[in-house]
Design an enzyme around this catalytic site. Sequence first.
Site, mmCIF file in Angstrom:
data_model
loop_
_atom_site.group_PDB
_atom_site.id
_atom_site.type_symbol
_atom_site.label_atom_id
_atom_site.label_comp_id
_atom_site.label_asym_id
_atom_site.label_seq_id
_atom_site.Cartn_x
_atom_site.Cartn_y
_atom_site.Cartn_z
ATOM 1 N N ASP A 85 0.822 -1.202 0.000
ATOM 2 C CA ASP A 85 0.000 0.000 0.000
ATOM 3 C C ASP A 85 0.867 1.268 0.000
ATOM 4 O OD1 ASP A 85 -2.683 1.266 0.472
ATOM 5 O OD2 ASP A 85 -1.616 1.973 2.255
ATOM 6 N N LYS A 116 1.614 4.439 -3.031
ATOM 7 C CA LYS A 116 1.540 5.897 -2.833
ATOM 8 C C LYS A 116 2.835 6.567 -3.261
ATOM 9 C CE LYS A 116 -1.649 5.241 0.970
ATOM 10 N NZ LYS A 116 -1.764 5.044 2.399
#
Length: 817
Positions: free
Chosen positions: A674, A678
């Site tokens: 995750d 980003k």
Amino acid sequence: MIVMKFGGTSISDAEGIRRVAQIIVEEKGDVVVCSAFSGITNTLLEAGVTAANGDNSYKRIYRDIVQRHKNAIKNLSLGTESDLLFPVNEIHKELEKLLEGVFLIREFSMRTKDLVMSFGEKVSSRLLTSFLKSRGIAAQFYDSNQLIYTDNEFGNARINAELSSKRILEQLTIDKNTKKIIPGFTGRNDNGVITTLGRGGSDLTATFIGSVLKADEVQIWTDVNGFMSADPNKVKDAFSLDVLSYDEALELSYFGAKVLLPHSIRPAKENHVPIVIKNTFDKAFVGTRVSKKTVPLKDFAKGITSIDSVSLINIKGSGMVGVRGISARIFRTLAENDINAILISQASSEQSVCVAVQPEATTTACNSLRQEFQLEMMTKMIDEIEVDSNLSIVAVVGDKMRNTPGVAGRIFNAFGENGVNVVAIAQGASELNISIVISKTDEERALNSLHNAFFTKRRVLNLIVAGKGLIGTELIAQLKATRQVFLNEKGVELRVISILDSKKMLFEPDGIHLPSWKESLVHSTISSNIHQLLKLIKTNNIINTVFIDCTASEQISDAYLQLMENRISVVAANKIANTKPMKVYERLKQTANQYKVHFLYETNAGAGLPIIDTIRNLKDTGDEIKKFEAILSGTISFIFNQLSETVKFSDIVKKAKEKGYTEPDPRVDLSGLDFARKILLLVRESGRDMEFEDIAIEPLTAFCSSEKESVEEFYQKLEREDVRYDRLVKKAGEKHQVIRWIGKYESGKASIKLESINNEHPFYSLKGTDNIIAIYTKRYANPLVIKGAGAGAEVTAGGVMSDVFRIANAMNKRWDY
Ligand code: ADP
Ligand code: ASP
Ligand code: MG
């Protein structure tokens, strides 16, 4: 004195007659012009055409007409009144004989057509008179045959003003207390043969009589609230206009606002008689007043109209440049053949002239022009005369457009954004209207996009919310709370038209009732499907639409391109699309650019924090991002802020999960998947190419890789990491440092690593679940730091809202010049 006209839409049966009679009494009508029952004129024509084709079924059509009249007579209890029944029966017999004649001689000339078409008004007006009388109201039927004298142009006869005025004054000025009922639409020539004034001609009967009698006003009673900013059947947000000048009304009606016949305006204008358009079905509506006066509006335009069906004839050739008289010859040829040029446009290079005509006139127009320019075509001065069919004209009308720059720009902008292709454009020298020829299939889309662009008060941003998880639910709650404020302050209505989850969807073009969206979704019968959604958007002519993805679904993210190609902006809280291979990311951006839609995803990194927007702004203003360091996960932030010599790593992970900070499967957080998404996105936003594989990730634990294990099994294994973290923390503590898991980008390389940092580092004192990024640029050698809450439904939904506001503000800015 009041002259009233009731259109077919107001009189279609007994109930209509009752309603109309009440209006005549209440509103004190003196002279009443009456149309045929709605649809009857068309049915009469159909009967005639069928008979002329030798088709016996004209008799059935005839019987239907008779039946409609008889039903009304019966329903109004007028059957016994010989005063009515006898003449109506006679009229029907006459019609039957006439149709029989057409059937026998197989001919339906313009003259016969007019006679056949006149039967609708003949009956309806007698019916109305009898009904008024039966209610004790003094009423008298007057035959238009005795009042309206015309020339011989059957189908579209012109009124002989002098003779008709004389008759009207002679007959209609006596007995002031009797209501005078007159059939509209029809007249007679010098020989007493029946003519008609053209379809919709009852309007002209009324304004002409009103002008001769110097009426206080002519009231046109119809089925909508007056002249509207657009046809309410085509433009959902159309609104009623209070006041129009004669010229504005003329332009609007000429270009398709059927509510008033264009040439009915002239007599009223010349005699300064106001025309008021009223609604038979809404007596409370005061009406649109058409008179000398116009009220300047804030908006440039008064109305948007369209003509459904036209053909465009294009006459072009290099030999036309500088040659005098070509246009004159074109128009003379058309006029000689009785063809009305609806619109004319000439390129300034003089290489082409195009003329819009009615589809029925196309063949005659082309043939006669080819004949006229035979010589020029032989010598190649003029190329082939081409025809473009299946077109429509839309027109923007308004007094204030005069001397206002930017009107055409606004039109093209609106069309560009909504994918409407312009075929030709013309502006009247009066500058009262700009008309644009477009493909017929684009008509409603064009009308709606223009309406939206020109009528500033009524801007709507249509929202589709996908996902009803924490973020979706919170977003809808925030929308509910802020909509009114946004409407008041920015003049944009944020309208949620669709909400969908993985199974079902809601679709409500006028806006979903937000307080009960959850129950409505449960009870919805439409299954969730993007294709179906796109279809609904198209058929409902919905423009200015934003799709908000609050899901984590790959399938939904795969639909972004298709959504954008359908001119729908995308706001994504979902990170999947942006972290696919670089070429997918680029394609998404290009598509957004190409279709002029927005693609925003501020919450993809740092939830509601304005990180992506800041990076974009820096880049757009010429700065260069050299390096950044970041902690972009509430979970990670929480874990390392809690980690100390007294607590175990595995326990904190469990605690984070309990508090709802982690993804459902904490391995997604601990593997760095995750976080890396980003970082990848921020590198790309900084203007550099990068693929996911290029990021060197040091996972927080090696046990993330086996997805086959259950989360429980994973927790057990995770305890084996406690010793390692304990050691790391101790070692850092000895140097007065803390452990942080930091994502970094510098010189083309990106990584996510565990680091030990001292109190000079901006990340040293991070708290709670805060996210942080330090951006080093050409301008900011000391980093620009953005820090704050980076997780939680509330801030994430807030971030999504800012993206929606950005789009709404951009929409506003576009039109504010
Ligand atoms: P009537 O039978 O009363 O003469 P028409 O059908 O001739 O009625 O005209 C009314 C219709 O005009 C409305 O039902 C509406 O659909 C259509 N219309 C088209 N453009 C406009 C507009 N700009 N404003 C109002 N009505 C319009
Ligand atoms: N009945 C005629 C028509 O349908 C005239 C009118 O309604 O004004 O065209
Ligand atoms: Mg009409």
